[in-house]
Enzyme design. Structure first.
Site, short mmCIF file in Angstrom:
data_model
loop_
_atom_site.label_atom_id
_atom_site.label_comp_id
_atom_site.label_asym_id
_atom_site.label_seq_id
_atom_site.Cartn_x
_atom_site.Cartn_y
_atom_site.Cartn_z
N ASP A 1 0.85 -1.21 0.00
CA ASP A 1 0.00 0.00 0.00
C ASP A 1 0.87 1.25 0.00
OD1 ASP A 1 -1.33 -2.26 1.58
OD2 ASP A 1 -3.04 -0.94 1.29
N TRP B 1 -11.01 -10.95 -1.87
CA TRP B 1 -10.20 -11.40 -3.01
C TRP B 1 -10.80 -12.60 -3.73
CZ3 TRP B 1 -6.34 -8.59 -5.01
CH2 TRP B 1 -5.78 -7.60 -4.21
N GLU C 1 -11.94 0.61 -1.23
CA GLU C 1 -10.84 -0.36 -1.18
C GLU C 1 -10.90 -1.26 -2.42
OE1 GLU C 1 -11.06 -2.78 2.31
OE2 GLU C 1 -9.14 -3.77 1.96
N ASP D 1 -5.29 -11.87 0.30
CA ASP D 1 -5.44 -12.68 1.51
C ASP D 1 -6.27 -13.95 1.38
OD1 ASP D 1 -4.27 -10.30 2.21
OD2 ASP D 1 -5.56 -9.90 3.92
C1 GLC Z 1 -5.60 -6.50 3.13
C2 GLC Z 1 -5.22 -6.77 1.68
C3 GLC Z 1 -3.76 -6.46 1.48
C4 GLC Z 1 -3.50 -5.02 1.90
C5 GLC Z 1 -4.04 -4.72 3.30
C6 GLC Z 1 -4.02 -3.22 3.62
O1 GLC Z 1 -4.92 -7.31 4.01
O2 GLC Z 1 -5.50 -8.08 1.32
O3 GLC Z 1 -3.39 -6.65 0.15
O4 GLC Z 1 -2.15 -4.73 1.83
O5 GLC Z 1 -5.35 -5.16 3.44
O6 GLC Z 1 -4.73 -2.50 2.66
#
Ligand code: GLC
Length: 419
Positions: free
Chosen positions: A42, A345, A388, A164
């Site tokens: 991120d 996801w 998001e 995830d």
């Molecule tokens: C979740 C997402 C991951 C991301 C995080 C923070 O865990 O799956 O990809 O980095 O959130 O946004």
């Protein structure tokens, strides 16, 4: 000025305000509440976003990210700068034992690719790039030593992949025995609707895998050899290939030595074939304990384009999956039994991943598709804001709002439509 241009300007201002609003002093959080710490990929994407209006701040973001680097070279997936009780599992659960508390796993290394773009935005910051370079190189070396097996880049925890709960991990997760897991309280479902989040059983398994790593003192070799979860991940693999290329390009620009990278790329490019599942004619995740393929087509496979590893069979899948939905690339095959359009996801569209895939599509001459992807992503953001992620069928904004990486890719890519 026409109405569309006015709206774009307003969204630009909004996106900048989101990045600044999520700034916690040198690092950004993905979104207030749900994710109150610094997350690895991120943050790298945030740097790209900042580079459109504050290059100095962009470098700071990458620098704070690397300030959490372990002696081994690993850059962790979360840095816990200040404890926040609104997030679980926090530093007390991970127990990294490092000066700056962190998680014990990594995340896809997009940072080098983002650093290259930030450097391109203003080459006069070459000194900052030069100072960062050895840290990025050490991180990539760590990947080659501790996450690559038989030429394939592996993840030791689904969270390491950044995707995830994607169905790619189901076969590996099924083997994780959750008996004896102590009670715990999730925090994510108090911020967003539980139907958009991973299930309780998935969480039990995530914590069991985490517990193994903690018990092993986060020793990478013990985790790779005996951990309850080890899968080869096309997403991590192609992002690493791309990041190595970008790091080598930066090295050439900066006059740094990156001579090790060529050998790494040979290993990884040959290794990619080990993830080609002929049965589904796509790159596929693989359980490294059993050799079994996941038999899942997901967005990890489509990251092949950023590594120049596209194939006609993949083009056909891309077209089919994409035509089934309205907004961008779904995170799993809409024809698959695992597809869920709003669950994180397992189906939704993620704007930042569209941006990465579009870079690959464009560079490999698939210009029309790259523009279509940009257009559809922009449409979702124009209509529903900086969520998001989105339901790929009806565009419902899902998960957290005012999201850092969605704002970042608006500024750098989605909001840059020329037609
Ligand atoms: C979740 C997402 C991951 C991301 C995080 C923070 O865990 O799956 O990809 O980095 O959130 O946004």
């Amino acid at each position: 000025m026409n109405a569309m241009a006015d709206a774009t300007k307003e969204l630009d201002a909004r996106a900048q305000a989101i990045l600044c609003g999520n700034d916690r002093g040198g690092y950004t959080v993905p979104t207030a509440g749900l994710y109150p710490y610094q997350w690895n990929w991120d943050s790298a994407l945030a740097a790209w976003g900042f580079s459109t209006f504050d290059v100095d701040r962009a470098w700071t973001e990458l620098e704070t990210l690397c300030s959490g680097q372990w002696d081994s070279g690993m850059v962790p997936h979360i840095l816990f700068h200040k404890t926040d009780p609104g997030y679980f599992p926090g530093p007390d659960v991970w127990q990294s034992g490092t000066a700056l508390p962190s998680s014990g796993i990594t995340q896809p290394p997009v940072a080098a690719s983002m650093a290259r773009l930030v450097l391109e935005a203003d080459p006069s910051f070459a000194d900052r790039a030069r100072a960062l370079f050895p840290k990025l190189l050490a991180w990539h070396r760590w990947f080659m030593q501790h996450r690559v097996r038989d030429g394939m880049t592996c993840v030791t925890h689904p969270w390491e992949s950044g995707r995830d709960n994607c169905p790619d991990w189901d076969i590996g997760m099924n083997g994780v025995d959750v008996t004896g897991i102590p009670p715990y309280e999730r925090r994510d479902t108090s911020h967003v609707d539980a139907s958009m989040r991973p299930t309780k059983l998935e969480y039990d398994r995530y914590l069991t895998i985490l517990g193994f790593g903690r018990g092993a003192g986060w020793d990478a070799e013990t985790i790779m050899a005996d951990g309850p979860f080890l899968m080869a991940d096309p997403g991590m693999h192609f992002i690493l290939i791309r990041a190595n290329d970008d790091l080598a390009a930066m090295a050439a620009e900066l006059g740094e030595d990156a001579s090790d990278i060529a050998d790494w790329q040979t290993v990884l490019r040959n290794g990619a074939e080990g993830m080609w599942n002929a049965e589904i004619a796509a790159y596929d995740a693989r359980d490294m304990r059993t050799g079994q393929f996941a038999n899942v087509l997901g967005s990890g496979a489509f990251t092949a384009y950023i590594a120049g590893a596209g194939k006609p069979e993949l083009d056909a899948h891309l077209e089919r999956c994409w035509d089934k939905v309205r907004y961008g690339i779904p995170s799993s095959d809409p024809d698959g039994p695992y597809f869920e359009q709003k669950r994180y996801w397992r189906g939704p569209m993620w704007p930042f991943l569209n941006a990465l895939i579009a870079i690959g599509l464009k560079e490999s001459g698939r210009t029309e598709q790259a523009e279509r992807l940009r257009h559809e992503t922009a449409e979702a953001i124009r209509q529903k804001g900086f969520a998001e992620y989105f339901d790929p069928l009806d565009g419902t904004p899902c998960g957290g709002q005012d999201f850092t990486w969605t704002a970042a890719i608006w500024l750098t890519w989605a909001g840059q439509e020329t037609t």
